[in-house]
Design a protein around this motif. Structure first.
Motif, mmCIF file in Angstrom:
data_model
loop_
_atom_site.group_PDB
_atom_site.id
_atom_site.type_symbol
_atom_site.label_atom_id
_atom_site.label_comp_id
_atom_site.label_asym_id
_atom_site.label_seq_id
_atom_site.Cartn_x
_atom_site.Cartn_y
_atom_site.Cartn_z
ATOM 1 N N SER A 122 40.564 28.157 14.377
ATOM 2 C CA SER A 122 41.864 27.782 13.823
ATOM 3 C C SER A 122 42.437 26.582 14.573
ATOM 4 N N GLY A 123 42.922 25.590 13.809
ATOM 5 C CA GLY A 123 43.556 24.434 14.423
ATOM 6 C C GLY A 123 42.649 23.252 14.679
ATOM 7 N N VAL A 124 41.370 23.314 14.252
ATOM 8 C CA VAL A 124 40.461 22.198 14.539
ATOM 9 C C VAL A 124 40.541 21.106 13.477
ATOM 10 N N PRO A 154 33.779 21.083 15.630
ATOM 11 C CA PRO A 154 33.805 21.550 17.025
ATOM 12 C C PRO A 154 35.219 21.872 17.492
ATOM 13 N N SER A 155 35.303 22.840 18.395
ATOM 14 C CA SER A 155 36.591 23.171 18.997
ATOM 15 C C SER A 155 36.958 22.094 20.014
ATOM 16 N N LEU A 156 38.210 22.074 20.425
ATOM 17 C CA LEU A 156 38.687 21.035 21.338
ATOM 18 C C LEU A 156 38.038 21.158 22.718
ATOM 19 N N VAL A 211 43.486 21.397 18.257
ATOM 20 C CA VAL A 211 44.268 20.175 18.081
ATOM 21 C C VAL A 211 45.718 20.501 17.730
ATOM 22 N N ARG A 212 45.933 21.557 16.953
ATOM 23 C CA ARG A 212 47.296 21.941 16.580
ATOM 24 C C ARG A 212 48.115 22.279 17.818
ATOM 25 N N GLU A 213 47.526 23.031 18.750
ATOM 26 C CA GLU A 213 48.237 23.391 19.976
ATOM 27 C C GLU A 213 48.474 22.166 20.849
#
Length: 417
Positions: A43-45, A182-184, A230-232
């Motif tokens: 979530s958020g990527v 990919p995740s952050l 990225v959202r965070e």
């Protein structure tokens, strides 16, 4: 590579990591086809951005694009939302309604959180993907549609198929072309660049000077795990841009804005492979059951020790010293007064009263308690139904499960309301 950079510039994508570039390359290559794409990632990527890239680079770019969050639509209305309904097909259906697959005909539909889609709707979606046909809710007329489907998930769909929560045939039909975003934390080299871009944007928005990080703060930023991706990172950048007391942010200043990382969970864990159920074994409810059973076992052992002391008066004084020493953390002298046991001891309301005469037990029968999770779960469901007078919705809410799961459990345990 020039093509990838132009895509980044067009859609505002920041980063040069190899994993990000590969995902963009796959999206660009598959865009001009009608293949179904499954985008996976935490979530958020930014999975929705990839769906927009695929649509914008495809031959359908001048036709409609719609993003649908499958997890945000109630189970009872998702079929109507996607495929439409006929007037009078259900309560509240006062008119005919077109579904998304009809209104987006010729375009692209992005199904986010596809793993949350109900099984019945999954069967309907599979038919659309295989034949291009669907039926409105309450109708018997087959309609055709030409829609490209792009799906996204932050869940492991293959694992959900093994648990019976997602159709295996639909999984392989959606997974024609997989794209992993990919995740952050998997592209740490992009974090400072992203953070700087966000800070510049917010400085322009709030008419102020952009903040800067010193070297230590930069290390803290890069090594933070970023569970919200990225959202965070964007949210933290906005907070610091507005609330930071100085424009040069130190590591100590940055720590005040970063959430505390979760501590290690020391609750008892259930060993894998020890349960032959339907995959719900790892749920929090089952872990709590295990914890409660261990506590009950300890209480049973304490009761057993208590009765042994009562049967042997010579052990009473020793037990008192041992218990008081353990609780106080220090040795108690032998002369410490010892309370005598009365002839009648009040037992819990749920137990049979125990009458003692001259420190001897007239009658004591120990009943072995079942430790079966299934039995306890059945007992809890029955209690919840009695408490809410047979109302399934209220009982399910009290138990912390969905009404559909409760219905399945009622059938599984043969519970009659």
């Amino acid at each position: 590579m020039d093509n990838i950079q132009s895509i980044k510039n067009r859609f505002g994508i920041i980063g040069n990591s190899q994993s990000l570039n590969y995902a963009l390359q796959v999206a660009a290559q598959v865009a001009n086809t009608d293949l179904t794409v499954l985008i996976s990632g935490e979530s958020g990527v930014g999975k929705e951005v990839f769906s927009q890239i695929i649509h914008a680079l495809s031959a359908r770019k001048h036709n409609p694009f719609i993003a649908v969050n499958c997890g945000a639509i109630p189970e009872g209305t998702i079929d109507s939302e996607l495929f439409g309904h006929e007037k009078g097909s259900f309560t509240g259906a006062v008119d005919n309604r077109k579904g998304y697959f009809e209104t987006v005909n010729g375009g692209t539909i992005f199904l986010d959180e596809i793993g949350e889609m109900p099984l019945g709707t999954q069967a309907r979606l599979l038919r659309v993907l295989e034949t291009g046909e669907y039926i409105r809710v309450g109708s018997s007329k087959v309609q055709k549609t030409d829609v490209r489907v792009i799906a996204a998930t932050n869940r492991d769909l293959l694992e959900r198929t093994q648990q019976g929560k997602f159709r295996e045939d639909l999984y392989y039909r959606l997974n024609t072309v997989p794209i992993r975003v990919p995740s952050l934390r998997d592209r740490k080299e992009d974090i400072p660049m992203l953070f700087r871009k966000f800070c510049v944007d917010f400085a322009e928005k709030y008419k102020t000077t952009s903040i800067q990080l010193n070297e230590e703060a930069r290390d803290v930023l890069v090594n933070y795990p970023w569970p919200g991706n990225v959202r965070e990172l964007k949210n933290i950048a906005e907070q610091i841009s507005v609330l930071a007391p100085e424009k040069l942010v130190t590591a100590n200043d940055l720590q005040h804005f970063l959430p505390e990382q979760p501590t290690v969970n020391r609750l008892p864990m259930l060993a894998p492979g020890g349960h032959q159920g339907n995959g719900d074994f790892a749920s929090e409810r089952d872990i709590l059951y295990k914890l409660f059973f261990d506590m009950k076992k300890d209480v049973t052992e304490l009761k057993k020790m208590f009765f042994e002391v009562l049967q042997n008066p010579n052990m009473a004084q020793h037990a008192a010293y041992a218990d008081s020493g353990a609780l106080a953390g220090s040795y108690q002298p032998a002369e410490a007064p010892v309370m005598t046991t009365p002839n009648i001891i009040a037992a819990p309301a749920t137990a049979q009263p125990i009458i003692l005469k001259d420190n001897a037990i007239d009658h004591h029968e120990e009943v072995e308690e079942t430790l079966s999770i299934a039995d306890k779960e059945k007992e809890l469901i029955e209690k919840a139904l009695r408490k809410h007078k047979g109302k399934r919705k209220d009982a399910a809410l009290d138990l912390g499960i969905s009404e559909r799961t409760l219905y399945r459990k009622l059938k599984e345990y043969n519970i009659h309301e």
